[in-house]
Design a protein around this motif. Structure first.
Motif, PDB file in Angstrom:
ATOM      1  N   THR A 128      60.491 -83.106 -57.550  1.00  0.00           N
ATOM      2  CA  THR A 128      59.944 -81.960 -58.262  1.00  0.00           C
ATOM      3  C   THR A 128      60.515 -80.704 -57.610  1.00  0.00           C
ATOM      4  OG1 THR A 128      57.906 -80.967 -59.098  1.00  0.00           O
ATOM      5  CG2 THR A 128      57.862 -81.818 -56.846  1.00  0.00           C
ATOM      6  N   THR A 129      60.124 -79.553 -58.079  1.00  0.00           N
ATOM      7  CA  THR A 129      60.589 -78.298 -57.494  1.00  0.00           C
ATOM      8  C   THR A 129      59.498 -77.709 -56.624  1.00  0.00           C
ATOM      9  OG1 THR A 129      61.978 -77.917 -59.430  1.00  0.00           O
ATOM     10  CG2 THR A 129      61.519 -76.011 -58.025  1.00  0.00           C
ATOM     11  N   ASP A 130      59.845 -77.372 -55.402  1.00  0.00           N
ATOM     12  CA  ASP A 130      58.901 -76.710 -54.492  1.00  0.00           C
ATOM     13  C   ASP A 130      58.676 -75.296 -55.001  1.00  0.00           C
ATOM     14  OD1 ASP A 130      57.746 -75.188 -52.397  1.00  0.00           O
ATOM     15  OD2 ASP A 130      58.561 -76.563 -50.897  1.00  0.00           O
ATOM     16  N   PRO A 131      57.430 -74.942 -55.387  1.00  0.00           N
ATOM     17  CA  PRO A 131      57.185 -73.613 -55.954  1.00  0.00           C
ATOM     18  C   PRO A 131      57.470 -72.468 -54.963  1.00  0.00           C
ATOM     19  CG  PRO A 131      55.121 -74.824 -55.680  1.00  0.00           C
ATOM     20  CD  PRO A 131      56.236 -75.747 -55.314  1.00  0.00           C
ATOM     21  N   ALA A 132      57.344 -72.743 -53.683  1.00  0.00           N
ATOM     22  CA  ALA A 132      57.556 -71.696 -52.680  1.00  0.00           C
ATOM     23  C   ALA A 132      59.035 -71.392 -52.482  1.00  0.00           C
ATOM     24  CB  ALA A 132      56.925 -72.113 -51.356  1.00  0.00           C
ATOM     25  N   THR A 133      59.871 -72.446 -52.539  1.00  0.00           N
ATOM     26  CA  THR A 133      61.296 -72.251 -52.236  1.00  0.00           C
ATOM     27  C   THR A 133      62.198 -72.375 -53.463  1.00  0.00           C
ATOM     28  OG1 THR A 133      61.677 -74.595 -51.788  1.00  0.00           O
ATOM     29  CG2 THR A 133      60.948 -73.203 -49.920  1.00  0.00           C
ATOM     30  N   GLY A 134      61.692 -73.000 -54.539  1.00  0.00           N
ATOM     31  CA  GLY A 134      62.520 -73.246 -55.712  1.00  0.00           C
ATOM     32  C   GLY A 134      63.501 -74.392 -55.515  1.00  0.00           C
ATOM     33  N   ARG A 135      63.388 -75.079 -54.380  1.00  0.00           N
ATOM     34  CA  ARG A 135      64.293 -76.195 -54.065  1.00  0.00           C
ATOM     35  C   ARG A 135      63.668 -77.523 -54.474  1.00  0.00           C
ATOM     36  NH1 ARG A 135      66.544 -74.530 -48.129  1.00  0.00           N
ATOM     37  NH2 ARG A 135      68.209 -73.220 -48.938  1.00  0.00           N
ATOM     38  N   LEU A 186      52.992 -86.385 -64.564  1.00  0.00           N
ATOM     39  CA  LEU A 186      53.384 -85.676 -63.337  1.00  0.00           C
ATOM     40  C   LEU A 186      54.677 -84.907 -63.591  1.00  0.00           C
ATOM     41  CD1 LEU A 186      52.753 -88.432 -60.638  1.00  0.00           C
ATOM     42  CD2 LEU A 186      51.434 -86.327 -60.971  1.00  0.00           C
ATOM     43  N   PRO A 187      54.713 -83.631 -63.190  1.00  0.00           N
ATOM     44  CA  PRO A 187      55.941 -82.858 -63.411  1.00  0.00           C
ATOM     45  C   PRO A 187      57.080 -83.447 -62.581  1.00  0.00           C
ATOM     46  CG  PRO A 187      54.363 -81.629 -62.054  1.00  0.00           C
ATOM     47  CD  PRO A 187      53.679 -82.894 -62.489  1.00  0.00           C
ATOM     48  N   GLY A 188      58.193 -83.704 -63.227  1.00  0.00           N
ATOM     49  CA  GLY A 188      59.345 -84.243 -62.509  1.00  0.00           C
ATOM     50  C   GLY A 188      59.397 -85.754 -62.459  1.00  0.00           C
ATOM     51  N   TYR A 189      58.320 -86.442 -62.860  1.00  0.00           N
ATOM     52  CA  TYR A 189      58.337 -87.899 -62.831  1.00  0.00           C
ATOM     53  C   TYR A 189      58.960 -88.399 -64.124  1.00  0.00           C
ATOM     54  CZ  TYR A 189      57.096 -92.777 -62.855  1.00  0.00           C
ATOM     55  OH  TYR A 189      57.176 -94.135 -62.904  1.00  0.00           O
ATOM     56  N   ALA A 190      59.940 -89.253 -63.996  1.00  0.00           N
ATOM     57  CA  ALA A 190      60.566 -89.880 -65.168  1.00  0.00           C
ATOM     58  C   ALA A 190      60.366 -91.377 -65.033  1.00  0.00           C
ATOM     59  CB  ALA A 190      62.038 -89.548 -65.240  1.00  0.00           C
ATOM     60  N   SER A 191      59.684 -91.987 -65.978  1.00  0.00           N
ATOM     61  CA  SER A 191      59.465 -93.439 -65.904  1.00  0.00           C
ATOM     62  C   SER A 191      60.780 -94.169 -66.081  1.00  0.00           C
ATOM     63  CB  SER A 191      58.457 -93.872 -66.964  1.00  0.00           C
ATOM     64  OG  SER A 191      58.982 -93.666 -68.250  1.00  0.00           O
ATOM     65  N   HIS A 192      60.778 -95.421 -65.676  1.00  0.00           N
ATOM     66  CA  HIS A 192      62.003 -96.254 -65.708  1.00  0.00           C
ATOM     67  C   HIS A 192      62.387 -96.564 -67.129  1.00  0.00           C
ATOM     68  CE1 HIS A 192      61.625 -96.829 -61.400  1.00  0.00           C
ATOM     69  NE2 HIS A 192      60.338 -96.873 -61.623  1.00  0.00           N
TER      70      HIS A 192
END
Length: 192
Positions: A128-135, A186-192
């Protein structure tokens, strides 16, 4: 050993040794170790399948304990557990292998099949993307469990020493009860 180096804590002397032995530049450590792991897993799987064809599951009677667990770990990390589940179930039922190992394979198979697990042994990660750093940031969770209020009783009966909460902590995961629906949202979770 490669799996431990790839997924274990950093710094890690085993990881450092493998990186040096394979001449991996810093920019290719993860991809390089992943390639080594895949090659090792494939070679081990080929050998274990040959042993099983010749002797059946190399259980406690044939190879003693804890060597009877070695083939299990190779099969557990195969691309699919489905073909091996009946063999592992029989080995566990005959006392050739600890039941907790069959429970682990069943959980992994159920997770890979997008079904809830029984014993809470499997975790899943996603980026996912860290909201604090954008990484990009790695997140992990214990895969959803059938009747989570009773999972620790099932774990004890299966031979696990740790509760699901303790196992999550061992994996560096904050345990939370999730449903399959929640996981797929979940944001960023991609099922198989």
């Amino acid at each position: 050993m490669v799996r431990e180096a790839l997924y274990g804590p950093i710094p890690n002397p085993v990881r450092d040794s493998l990186v040096a032995a394979h001449h991996l530049p810093a920019s290719r450590v993860v991809s390089g170790l992943t390639a080594v792991l895949r090659q090792t897993d494939a070679a081990n799987l080929q050998r274990v399948r040959a042993i099983i064809r010749r002797y059946g599951y190399p259980g406690k009677t044939l190879v003693g304990s804890p060597t009877n667990e070695a083939a299990f770990y190779v099969l557990q990390h195969a691309p699919s557990q489905a073909p091996h589940l009946p063999l592992i179930r029989r080995a566990a039922a005959q006392g050739e292998l600890p039941f907790r190992l069959y429970a682990m394979m069943l959980d992994r198979h159920r997770m890979e099949s997008q079904q809830v697990q029984e014993y809470g042994t499997q975790a899943q990660g996603y980026t996912t993307t860290d909201p604090a750093t954008g990484r990009p940031a790695q997140q992990a969770f214990i895969w959803p469990i059938r009747d989570p209020a009773q999972v620790n009783a099932r774990r004890r009966r299966a031979g696990f020493e740790l509760t699901v909460e303790q196992n999550a902590q061992r994996l560096g995961i904050k345990y939370q009860v999730l449903t399959l629906t929640q996981v797929h949202r979940l944001p960023g979770y991609a099922s198989h």
